[in-house]
Design an enzyme around this catalytic site. Structure first.
Site, PDB file in Angstrom:
ATOM      1  N   ASP A  74      59.242  46.727  13.242  1.00 49.35           N
ATOM      2  CA  ASP A  74      59.350  45.507  14.004  1.00 49.35           C
ATOM      3  C   ASP A  74      60.709  45.774  14.937  1.00 49.35           C
ATOM      4  O   ASP A  74      61.574  45.559  14.169  1.00 49.35           O
ATOM      5  CB  ASP A  74      59.272  44.132  13.388  1.00 49.35           C
ATOM      6  CG  ASP A  74      59.274  43.066  14.346  1.00 49.35           C
ATOM      7  OD1 ASP A  74      59.735  43.129  15.637  1.00 49.35           O
ATOM      8  OD2 ASP A  74      59.297  41.695  13.862  1.00 49.35           O
ATOM      9  N   TYR A 174      57.027  37.938  33.511  1.00 54.23           N
ATOM     10  CA  TYR A 174      56.560  39.418  33.607  1.00 54.23           C
ATOM     11  C   TYR A 174      57.169  39.925  34.572  1.00 54.23           C
ATOM     12  O   TYR A 174      57.815  41.231  34.367  1.00 54.23           O
ATOM     13  CB  TYR A 174      54.929  39.224  34.040  1.00 54.23           C
ATOM     14  CG  TYR A 174      54.298  40.528  33.923  1.00 54.23           C
ATOM     15  CD1 TYR A 174      53.598  40.832  32.798  1.00 54.23           C
ATOM     16  CD2 TYR A 174      54.370  41.614  35.043  1.00 54.23           C
ATOM     17  CE1 TYR A 174      52.944  42.280  32.875  1.00 54.23           C
ATOM     18  CE2 TYR A 174      53.819  42.801  35.062  1.00 54.23           C
ATOM     19  CZ  TYR A 174      53.044  42.993  33.817  1.00 54.23           C
ATOM     20  OH  TYR A 174      52.520  44.323  33.683  1.00 54.23           O
ATOM     21  N   LYS A 178      59.753  43.313  33.868  1.00 53.22           N
ATOM     22  CA  LYS A 178      59.329  44.788  34.186  1.00 53.22           C
ATOM     23  C   LYS A 178      60.546  45.384  35.077  1.00 53.22           C
ATOM     24  O   LYS A 178      61.058  46.527  35.094  1.00 53.22           O
ATOM     25  CB  LYS A 178      58.191  44.875  34.990  1.00 53.22           C
ATOM     26  CG  LYS A 178      56.765  44.328  34.063  1.00 53.22           C
ATOM     27  CD  LYS A 178      56.639  45.244  32.750  1.00 53.22           C
ATOM     28  CE  LYS A 178      55.452  44.963  31.866  1.00 53.22           C
ATOM     29  NZ  LYS A 178      55.497  45.517  30.846  1.00 53.22           N
TER      30      LYS A 178
END
Length: 304
Positions: A74, A174, A178
């Site tokens: 993780d 989002y 990015k």
């Protein structure tokens, strides 16, 4: 068969499926030892609840000609990431390629939903998974990568710097995730370049990942059946294509020429001459600008 990465060691963080798996397999095909990480194993699934596992990815790496090593990790857990890097140091004494492909956000974002209407917990979780994981992994792994000159860091994102600068990507969270990964590569380029290593941002095109294929109700064997519903899907590519881009970069003695830059699988194919599995060279980001976003009918002539 040529094995230009024989003796090299890579870590592909986030290699359970999709681009990460394709990258790991193609690094293996070039002869590398590849450590692959993720949260889904044969014994335990992540919240994705999908069948792909890191052990499967490691087996594919080995079958391709390299050596795959699966390490459940993780990447939000600093102790787990430190243990991972310590293991690589103990077993290999070096790290030549670091690929930060950790994502985990497919179930967390809402298409074209403004910030104030988007679930805040999901949005913040997405940012942690997409940004904090990369920072934690690089913080732990870069000292090992810098032990030997010529190391390569690949930050995997969605969209080139030019495309994302001009286009709103899905939603606030989002878009921010990015763009942040693109900037990570730029910043790391400044920090690694003078120390003999290279950092780049790399985007695949329209990726035929396992999740994408499932979403269209097709498989890799019959993916073209999806074109009736989404004609522009004709420009799509397999995860092996971006994998071959990373393998080409890792084998390039002059890879430093790309330091700090934003690259794409389609763009690098034109430079290095590799192809996708079907022998084509899809150039998705040029196609998006010149055909799809321009409102033209789907036609990949000249783009793959």
């Amino acid at each position: 068969m040529s094995a230009p990465l024989q003796g090299k060691v890579a870590l592909v963080a986030g290699a359970t499926r999709g681009a990460g798996r394709g990258i790991a397999v193609e690094l293996g095909a070039a002869g590398a030892t590849v450590y692959v990480t993720g949260r889904t194993t044969r014994a335990r699934r992540s919240e994705y609840d999908r069948p792909e596992t890191i052990e499967d990815t490691a087996d594919l790496v080995t079958a391709a000609g390299g050596r795959g090593v699966a390490v459940p990790t993780d990447h939000l857990d600093r102790a787990q990431v430190k243990a991972l890097v310590d293991r690589i140091a103990d077993e290999q004494g070096r790290l030549d390629v670091l690929v930060n492909d950790i994502w985990g956000g497919e179930m967390l974002f809402e298409w074209e939903t403004p910030l104030w209407e988007h679930d805040l917990d999901n949005g913040l979780r997405l940012l942690r998974l997409a940004i904090e994981t990369h920072a934690v992994t690089s913080h732990q792994a870069l000292p090992l990568l810098l032990r030997h000159p010529g190391g390569l860091v690949v930050e995997v994102t969605d969209g080139t710097a030019d495309y994302n600068a001009d286009n709103y990507r899905v939603n606030f969270f989002y878009d921010l995730a990015k763009a942040s990964v693109l900037r990570m590569a730029f910043a790391l380029g400044h920090e690694l370049g003078p120390r003999g290593a290279t950092a780049v941002a790399l985007t695949p095109g329209w990726l035929r990942s396992e999740i994408m294929l499932d979403g269209f109700g097709v498989s890799e064997d019959n993916w073209r059946d999806a074109l009736e519903r989404v004609p522009h899907f004709a420009i799509s590519e397999t995860p092996h294509y971006v994998g071959r881009a990373v393998a080409a970069l890792a084998a390039d003695a002059d890879v430093a020429r790309w330091n700090g830059q934003s690259l794409s699988s389609g763009g690098l194919a034109q430079v290095y001459g590799f192809t996708d599995l079907d022998g084509s060279r899809p150039d998705a980001w040029r196609y998006l600008v010149e055909v799809q976003d321009a409102g033209k009918p789907a036609d990949v002539t000249g783009y793959r």
